[in-house]
Design an enzyme around this catalytic site. Structure first.
Site, PDB file in Angstrom:
ATOM      1  N   ASP A  25       0.795  -1.237   0.000  1.00 16.48           N
ATOM      2  CA  ASP A  25       0.000   0.000   0.000  1.00 16.48           C
ATOM      3  C   ASP A  25       0.826   1.287   0.000  1.00 16.48           C
ATOM      4  OD1 ASP A  25       0.900  -0.641   2.541  1.00 16.48           O
ATOM      5  OD2 ASP A  25      -0.869   0.137   3.552  1.00 16.48           O
ATOM      6  N   GLU A  32      11.236  -3.897  12.578  1.00 15.40           N
ATOM      7  CA  GLU A  32      12.403  -3.325  11.889  1.00 15.40           C
ATOM      8  C   GLU A  32      13.629  -3.387  12.791  1.00 15.40           C
ATOM      9  OE1 GLU A  32       9.543  -1.738  12.499  1.00 15.40           O
ATOM     10  OE2 GLU A  32       8.697  -0.928  10.632  1.00 15.40           O
TER      11      GLU A  32
END
Ligand code: UDP
Ligand code: MN
Length: 243
Positions: free
Chosen positions: A108, A191
């Protein structure tokens, strides 16, 4: 010759899925020497997704990697979205790739083509700003006189690497030299956990791209949520006016 660029894209079924993948495929069609790893959070592949990938003409591998049930069934708190997908992509890289770089590209987000031609030359880990993220507006390494000084992010959360998933790329050979590297199922710390698993590697060693992090080449856009996955079998719905 351009180094190969591997794009790891997690996806999952919802009303917006085919629209997002169509848009992303049309971006990636413009990028040379790219291998697209599309991994769906599902128990089987979807021919509608496969059609989009096939029609793009891009070299791709479409795989599945369902979110483990203990996370899928969670009722409170955030889920580790896209983590099993990305780990599946990493496994594929370990088994099939030996040069170039890879990048986690959610289905997205919005990508400037310039980004892909910068990240494919990544030697270890490269970093760059991500726009439209949190109220802070941007997530980025802070760079002064060409050197790394820290991270700016709407949520630091005690992280060593306060970066967004879209804000870094990794060299394939560097990754292969870290056999333990993987992404943790830890919402908010995916992350940070992944980059820590690349140890030894320190934030100051990041290759600073996008003109020393002064340009935004990727945006964390989010499509407004719609009704659940939809079908063109109109007979299933009440909103009809048949003649
Ligand atoms: N995703 C997934 N399963 C889920 C939710 C998300 O595979 O249950 C994928 C999604 O397609 C996207 C990535 O994981 O590529 C991140 O999800 P999302 O864009 O919803 O996260 P956000 O933008 O809110 O961080
Ligand atoms: Mn997103």
């Amino acid at each position: 010759d351009l180094p190969p660029l591997y794009i790891i894209t997690p996806t999952y079924r919802r009303a917006e899925q085919l629209a997002e993948l169509t848009r992303l495929s049309h971006t990636l069609m413009l990028v040379p020497n790219l291998i697209w790893l599309v991994i769906e959070d599902a128990y089987s592949t979807n021919s509608l997704v496969d059609d989009i990938l096939k029609r793009s003409g891009i070299r791709y591998h479409y795989m599945i990697a369902p979110m483990p049930v203990q996370y899928k069934n969670k009722t409170k708190g955030p889920r580790p979205r896209g983590v099993s997908n990305r780990n599946k992509g990493l496994e594929w890289i370990r088994e099939n790739a030996y040069s170039g770089a890879f990048y986690f590209a959610d289905d997205d987000n919005t990508y400037d083509l310039t980004l892909f031609n910068e990240i494919r030359y990544t030697k270890t880990v490269s970093m760059f700003p991500v726009g439209l993220i949190t109220k802070a507006g941007v997530s980025s390494p802070i760079v002064k006189n060409g050197t790394f000084r820290g991270f700016y992010d709407g949520w630091i959360g005690g992280r060593k690497f306060a970066v967004d998933m879209a804000g870094f790329a990794v060299s394939v050979s560097f990754f292969l030299s870290r056999p333990q590297a993987s992404m943790p199922f830890k919402p908010g710390f995916e992350e940070d956990g992944f980059l820590k698993s690349l140890a030894p590697f320190e934030p100051f060693e990041a290759e600073l791209l996008a003109s020393n992090c002064t340009k935004i080449l990727v945006w964390h856009t989010q499509t407004k949520k719609n009704e659940p996955a939809w079908s063109l079998d109109y007979s299933k719905y009440n909103n009809t006016n048949l003649i």
